[in-house]
Design a protein around this motif. Structure first.
Motif, PDB file in Angstrom:
ATOM      1  N   PHE A 167       8.060  -5.042 -11.570  1.00 45.58           N
ATOM      2  CA  PHE A 167       7.084  -5.474 -10.574  1.00 45.58           C
ATOM      3  C   PHE A 167       7.462  -4.929  -9.196  1.00 45.58           C
ATOM      4  O   PHE A 167       8.628  -4.918  -8.820  1.00 45.58           O
ATOM      5  N   LEU A 168       6.432  -4.537  -8.450  1.00 43.44           N
ATOM      6  CA  LEU A 168       6.626  -4.112  -7.066  1.00 43.44           C
ATOM      7  C   LEU A 168       6.171  -5.177  -6.085  1.00 43.44           C
ATOM      8  O   LEU A 168       6.630  -5.185  -4.940  1.00 43.44           O
ATOM      9  N   THR A 169       5.256  -6.056  -6.493  1.00 49.13           N
ATOM     10  CA  THR A 169       4.777  -7.117  -5.610  1.00 49.13           C
ATOM     11  C   THR A 169       4.815  -8.449  -6.342  1.00 49.13           C
ATOM     12  O   THR A 169       4.885  -8.499  -7.568  1.00 49.13           O
ATOM     13  N   ASP A 170       4.740  -9.520  -5.567  1.00 49.98           N
ATOM     14  CA  ASP A 170       4.748 -10.862  -6.144  1.00 49.98           C
ATOM     15  C   ASP A 170       3.895 -11.770  -5.272  1.00 49.98           C
ATOM     16  O   ASP A 170       4.390 -12.654  -4.579  1.00 49.98           O
ATOM     17  N   SER A 171       2.604 -11.542  -5.295  1.00 52.40           N
ATOM     18  CA  SER A 171       1.667 -12.323  -4.503  1.00 52.40           C
ATOM     19  C   SER A 171       0.651 -12.964  -5.447  1.00 52.40           C
ATOM     20  O   SER A 171       0.797 -12.895  -6.667  1.00 52.40           O
ATOM     21  N   TRP A 172      -0.376 -13.581  -4.867  1.00 53.97           N
ATOM     22  CA  TRP A 172      -1.357 -14.277  -5.696  1.00 53.97           C
ATOM     23  C   TRP A 172      -2.301 -13.301  -6.398  1.00 53.97           C
ATOM     24  O   TRP A 172      -2.543 -13.405  -7.593  1.00 53.97           O
ATOM     25  N   GLN A 173      -2.837 -12.326  -5.656  1.00 49.18           N
ATOM     26  CA  GLN A 173      -3.790 -11.399  -6.266  1.00 49.18           C
ATOM     27  C   GLN A 173      -3.678 -10.026  -5.615  1.00 49.18           C
ATOM     28  O   GLN A 173      -4.304  -9.752  -4.601  1.00 49.18           O
ATOM     29  N   ASP A 174      -2.868  -9.154  -6.203  1.00 46.65           N
ATOM     30  CA  ASP A 174      -2.721  -7.751  -5.813  1.00 46.65           C
ATOM     31  C   ASP A 174      -3.270  -6.892  -6.941  1.00 46.65           C
ATOM     32  O   ASP A 174      -2.921  -7.109  -8.112  1.00 46.65           O
ATOM     33  N   GLU A 175      -4.086  -5.888  -6.617  1.00 51.28           N
ATOM     34  CA  GLU A 175      -4.691  -5.089  -7.695  1.00 51.28           C
ATOM     35  C   GLU A 175      -5.092  -3.706  -7.214  1.00 51.28           C
ATOM     36  O   GLU A 175      -5.035  -3.392  -6.031  1.00 51.28           O
ATOM     37  N   ALA A 176      -5.497  -2.876  -8.181  1.00 54.99           N
ATOM     38  CA  ALA A 176      -6.036  -1.532  -7.949  1.00 54.99           C
ATOM     39  C   ALA A 176      -5.053  -0.615  -7.231  1.00 54.99           C
ATOM     40  O   ALA A 176      -5.318  -0.149  -6.121  1.00 54.99           O
ATOM     41  N   PRO A 177      -3.910  -0.293  -7.834  1.00 52.55           N
ATOM     42  CA  PRO A 177      -2.943   0.582  -7.159  1.00 52.55           C
ATOM     43  C   PRO A 177      -3.413   2.023  -7.060  1.00 52.55           C
ATOM     44  O   PRO A 177      -4.155   2.510  -7.921  1.00 52.55           O
ATOM     45  N   THR A 178      -2.984   2.693  -6.012  1.00 53.46           N
ATOM     46  CA  THR A 178      -3.210   4.128  -5.830  1.00 53.46           C
ATOM     47  C   THR A 178      -1.937   4.719  -5.238  1.00 53.46           C
ATOM     48  O   THR A 178      -1.228   4.057  -4.486  1.00 53.46           O
ATOM     49  N   TRP A 179      -1.627   5.968  -5.587  1.00 55.41           N
ATOM     50  CA  TRP A 179      -0.355   6.582  -5.220  1.00 55.41           C
ATOM     51  C   TRP A 179      -0.453   7.407  -3.942  1.00 55.41           C
ATOM     52  O   TRP A 179      -1.468   8.054  -3.691  1.00 55.41           O
ATOM     53  N   SER A 180       0.634   7.420  -3.175  1.00 57.39           N
ATOM     54  CA  SER A 180       0.769   8.373  -2.082  1.00 57.39           C
ATOM     55  C   SER A 180       0.882   9.783  -2.666  1.00 57.39           C
ATOM     56  O   SER A 180       1.222   9.947  -3.846  1.00 57.39           O
ATOM     57  N   PRO A 181       0.617  10.813  -1.870  1.00 53.91           N
ATOM     58  CA  PRO A 181       0.668  12.184  -2.415  1.00 53.91           C
ATOM     59  C   PRO A 181       2.009  12.566  -3.021  1.00 53.91           C
ATOM     60  O   PRO A 181       2.057  13.405  -3.921  1.00 53.91           O
TER      61      PRO A 181
END
Length: 459
Positions: A397-411
């Protein structure tokens, strides 16, 4: 349908074309020239604690204070603004510990190429970024950028850029990219843009517009006017176009917007629910999902429009689709096993295999531009951003919040951006986190934001 009617239907706002930052040669400094293998190198995906590298970034002086249309009004004020952007870029990535121009003494123009290393050693600086701003006779600006190793008293790198006054931030981002790449050994990502969905209105009647901004949230512009709902934008591999989903009166359409001309092309339309358009690495194809009679499958269509080809054909819901960097594989989500999980298939739809067996559900996968990891939304009570390798191993896991979604990458594949929804209010915001999971920050946007998409580094 004519292009004019397409533009009106989508509710477009005119956006100027991207302007290239012209690189120019700079004079050598009086410091010793470092070899290519000197300086800090490594990988920002290393989970061990990185050394906090102290970097001093004083204001960029000018040879003469000249009025300019750039922010600040003259080249002297602009030099401080350029240094502030470089400072913020390097501070916000979590790798370095810079000190910016507001906490440092000013340097004279001749000192840019002849630094007083003893002064900076006395301030415990390990690295020094100095530069200048000059007004050119044609109205453009030259911005110089030097990187020095203070302990060794040597020059590590230098670059110069010629830009129009309104493009001064690009020169600052290019300077930060040079420093980041030289010290970390990683590819740069600051001189890039982000597309996202700007949201306003109550949570049960959200107005959703397509917008773009710089990687640090500056130079924000709306592209659509909100007459039609815009969703899930993605930049093309060559940065020239944005694909996104538009709903007008309940009818889904996939458009490709040309960043340079401000015009767009209708790729495909349907009366059936349509989701998540995504580019192929060569820019020739667009993946999307469509629901017919309760069954959702993944399709491929030429980016210029035409006949669609169905790639999946299983009972249930197959959604998403993100190509591997070499274009040979596609990762997607499917509930064919009874719950949302990650699957990988060949680009032609063959060899479909489930890769997620780590508990919970998995959605919105996106392949890293480096090819080594897949970011996705992990659903297990809360929604969290997670990464795994292409075989479903090493999930973390990279985050631990209530509602995180739809990841996109840096170049460069080392930062993940996503959107976070606040419990109760439904307010959304664009956030990013590095691969250690320790460095989170929220991007400033004029309104709520969702569905971010990070484009490649600008030319």
């Amino acid at each position: 349908m004519k292009m004019r009617s397409l533009v009106v239907a989508a509710g477009l706002v005119s956006v100027p074309a991207l302007v290239a930052a012209q690189q120019t040669a700079l004079p050598s400094s009086t410091a010793a020239q470092a070899s290519a293998d000197e300086g800090l190198t490594g990988s920002v995906s290393d989970e061990n604690e990185w050394q906090d590298l102290g970097i001093a970034i004083p204001s960029f002086p000018t040879n003469a204070s000249v009025a300019t249309a750039a922010e600040g009004g003259n080249t002297e004020a602009l030099g401080r603004n350029v240094a502030r952007v470089v400072y913020n870029d390097l501070r916000n990535n979590g790798l370095f510990k810079p000190v910016g121009p507001d906490q440092l003494p000013e340097v004279a123009f001749p000192q840019v190429a002849a630094p007083t290393f003893d002064t900076w050693r006395g301030r415990s600086a390990e690295m020094l970024v100095q530069g200048f701003v000059k007004a050119n006779e044609d109205g453009r600006l030259t911005v110089g950028c030097y990187l020095y190793d203070v302990a060794l008293g040597s020059e590590l790198a230098r670059q110069g850029y010629v830009v129009k006054p309104e493009e001064w931030r690009r020169a600052a981002h290019k300077c930060a990219d040079m420093v980041y790449s030289r010290l970390s050994g990683e590819s740069p990502f600051f001189d890039s843009k982000i597309a996202y969905i700007a949201e306003t209105g109550p949570k049960d009647r959200r107005r959703k517009q397509l917008a773009i901004m710089d990687s640090d949230g500056a130079n924000h512009r709306f592209i659509t006017n909100g007459q039609a709902t815009a969703l899930t934008p993605r930049y093309s591999p060559d940065y020239s176009r944005i694909v996104y989903l538009s709903y007008l009166n309940g009818a889904p359409r996939i458009y490709v917007y040309n960043v340079g001309t401000g015009q767009q092309t209708l790729v495909t339309s349907s009366t059936n629910p349509t989701f998540a358009p995504r580019w192929s690495p060569d820019g020739k194809w667009i993946l999307y999902s469509m629901a017919i009679a309760g069954n959702t499958d993944i399709y491929r269509v030429p980016a210029t429009g035409g006949q669609s080809t169905r790639l999946t054909d299983s009972p249930g819901i197959d959604v998403g689709g993100s190509y591997s960097p070499d274009g040979s594989k596609i990762v997607f989500e499917s509930d064919r096993s009874g719950s949302q999980q990650l699957y990988v298939m060949d680009a032609d739809g063959s060899n479909q295999k489930r890769i997620s067996f780590f508990g919970g559900r998995a959605a919105t996968p996106e392949w890293s531009p480096r090819g080594d990891q897949i970011a996705f939304t992990h659903i297990g009570g809360n929604f969290r951003i997670a990464v795994t390798d292409p075989y479903g191993k090493g999930m973390r896991f990279l985050t631990d919040s209530w509602q995180d979604e739809a990841p996109t990458w840096s170049p460069n594949g080392r930062i993940v951006q996503f959107f976070r929804t606040e419990r109760g209010s439904g307010k959304t915001g664009i956030w990013q986190v590095d691969l250690t999971g320790r460095n989170e920050r929220k991007l400033n946007t004029p309104v709520d934001g969702s569905d971010p998409a990070w484009g490649p580094v600008l030319p």
